[in-house]
Write an enzyme that holds these catalytic residues in place. Sequence first.
Site, PDB file in Angstrom:
ATOM      1  N   HIS A  56       0.873  -1.183   0.000  1.00 59.39           N
ATOM      2  CA  HIS A  56       0.000   0.000   0.000  1.00 59.39           C
ATOM      3  C   HIS A  56       0.908   1.230   0.000  1.00 59.39           C
ATOM      4  O   HIS A  56       1.691   1.435   0.930  1.00 59.39           O
ATOM      5  CB  HIS A  56      -0.923  -0.008   1.223  1.00 59.39           C
ATOM      6  CG  HIS A  56      -1.893  -1.148   1.205  1.00 59.39           C
ATOM      7  ND1 HIS A  56      -2.145  -1.927   2.310  1.00 59.39           N
ATOM      8  CD2 HIS A  56      -2.653  -1.640   0.201  1.00 59.39           C
ATOM      9  CE1 HIS A  56      -3.049  -2.855   1.987  1.00 59.39           C
ATOM     10  NE2 HIS A  56      -3.366  -2.710   0.713  1.00 59.39           N
ATOM     11  N   GLU A  59       1.664   3.852   2.931  1.00 60.86           N
ATOM     12  CA  GLU A  59       2.111   3.358   4.238  1.00 60.86           C
ATOM     13  C   GLU A  59       3.627   3.500   4.296  1.00 60.86           C
ATOM     14  O   GLU A  59       4.386   2.571   4.054  1.00 60.86           O
ATOM     15  CB  GLU A  59       1.622   1.918   4.423  1.00 60.86           C
ATOM     16  CG  GLU A  59       0.093   1.894   4.413  1.00 60.86           C
ATOM     17  CD  GLU A  59      -0.522   0.505   4.443  1.00 60.86           C
ATOM     18  OE1 GLU A  59      -1.763   0.421   4.394  1.00 60.86           O
ATOM     19  OE2 GLU A  59       0.225  -0.482   4.515  1.00 60.86           O
ATOM     20  N   HIS A 149       3.276  -3.099   6.948  1.00 64.73           N
ATOM     21  CA  HIS A 149       2.184  -2.167   6.671  1.00 64.73           C
ATOM     22  C   HIS A 149       1.995  -1.204   7.832  1.00 64.73           C
ATOM     23  O   HIS A 149       2.473  -1.447   8.939  1.00 64.73           O
ATOM     24  CB  HIS A 149       0.859  -2.937   6.502  1.00 64.73           C
ATOM     25  CG  HIS A 149       0.774  -3.743   5.254  1.00 64.73           C
ATOM     26  ND1 HIS A 149      -0.041  -3.408   4.207  1.00 64.73           N
ATOM     27  CD2 HIS A 149       1.415  -4.886   4.890  1.00 64.73           C
ATOM     28  CE1 HIS A 149       0.090  -4.301   3.245  1.00 64.73           C
ATOM     29  NE2 HIS A 149       0.963  -5.216   3.631  1.00 64.73           N
ATOM     30  N   GLU A 213       1.201  -4.986  10.963  1.00 65.90           N
ATOM     31  CA  GLU A 213       0.572  -3.656  10.993  1.00 65.90           C
ATOM     32  C   GLU A 213       1.253  -2.882  12.118  1.00 65.90           C
ATOM     33  O   GLU A 213       1.103  -3.215  13.292  1.00 65.90           O
ATOM     34  CB  GLU A 213      -0.933  -3.780  11.256  1.00 65.90           C
ATOM     35  CG  GLU A 213      -1.695  -4.511  10.161  1.00 65.90           C
ATOM     36  CD  GLU A 213      -1.948  -3.645   8.923  1.00 65.90           C
ATOM     37  OE1 GLU A 213      -1.588  -2.439   8.951  1.00 65.90           O
ATOM     38  OE2 GLU A 213      -2.496  -4.181   7.942  1.00 65.90           O
TER      39      GLU A 213
HETATM   40 ZN   LIG Z   1      -1.449  -1.894   4.209  1.00 68.82          ZN
END
Ligand SMILES: [Zn+2]
EC number: 3.5.1.96
Length: 329
Positions: A56, A59, A149, A213
């Site tokens: 992504h 990020e 992420h 994350e």
């Molecule tokens: Zn992500």
Amino acid sequence: MTHTPSFLQHALSTPPALAAWPLPGGLEARWLAPGCVELNGGAVDADSVLLSCGVHGNETAPIEVVDGILRDIAAGRLALRCRLLVMFANLDAIRQGVRYGNYDMNRLFNGAHAKQAEWPESARAAELESLAEAFLAPARGRRLHYDLHTAIRGSVFEKFAIYPFLHERAHNREQLAWMGQCGIEAVLLHSQPANTFSYHTSRRCEADAFTLELGKARPFGQNDLSRFSGIDRALRALLSAEPANNNAQAAALPLFRAKYDLVKLSEAFRLHLADDVENFTVLPDGMLIAEDGDVRYVACGGKERILFPNPAVKPGLRAGIVVEPASLG
Ligand SMILES: [Zn+2]
């Protein structure tokens, strides 16, 4: 004093110049594809570590952490004693500062790109899959993949890991202990296949693969990198093959598993949570979580929590996950 190249700047330059860079200590950095660089810091029986970031594009903190690690390896400040492949994944999205341009890349792995071939992200996902498989196939040491992420919304557990569904394989307690050293505060044990990068390498390459994350997504230059010191330290120790700290935190790490998906069946779907509800917020017993025509999702037991709520998805897709506490048994 040697010139220290910026791997990220090189990855983002157009057109990319594919090349091999000599590094201190007899190391070499080989660009296998735009944004994908392999460093040969160990024999084939050493650990093989795949670090992916920017799946992504907005990020940015993990991208900066990984670029800083590469910079220090290239400058001779950090010893590399394993095989390392780094992927700056969605280069177009990183350049534009967006999550993705056309289609969420982290729904296109595990071969899903073949059914959605019209998107540019599909070709890139296929390329990353091939490079990951070629890198991990000859590995005789540990095969590790951390897909880094940051999240859109806040989280009760600021840093958490998603452990892909393992089918018949057992969870790796050593890896769960290592998560604690990274500052990970909770782990979601996924219970079904997914088209994510970490599921792909877990399933196809038998890697110990995780989606990490690591905090909240912010633009380049606005990250407080001190909030990422845990993962930075743990990755540096891993890459230079320093002994692990301790296993004490593994027992304390809360584990969750997906209980069911909130599926958006129609445009009538209504999510009864605040727009800014944090990931892992507890759902009180009896609470109406969402409704969709006659279908009602009601919380049960008081220990369920909400993860990745997103009522804006298209009908037929997952609008959130209801998770519950789990143990390894
Ligand atoms: Zn992500």
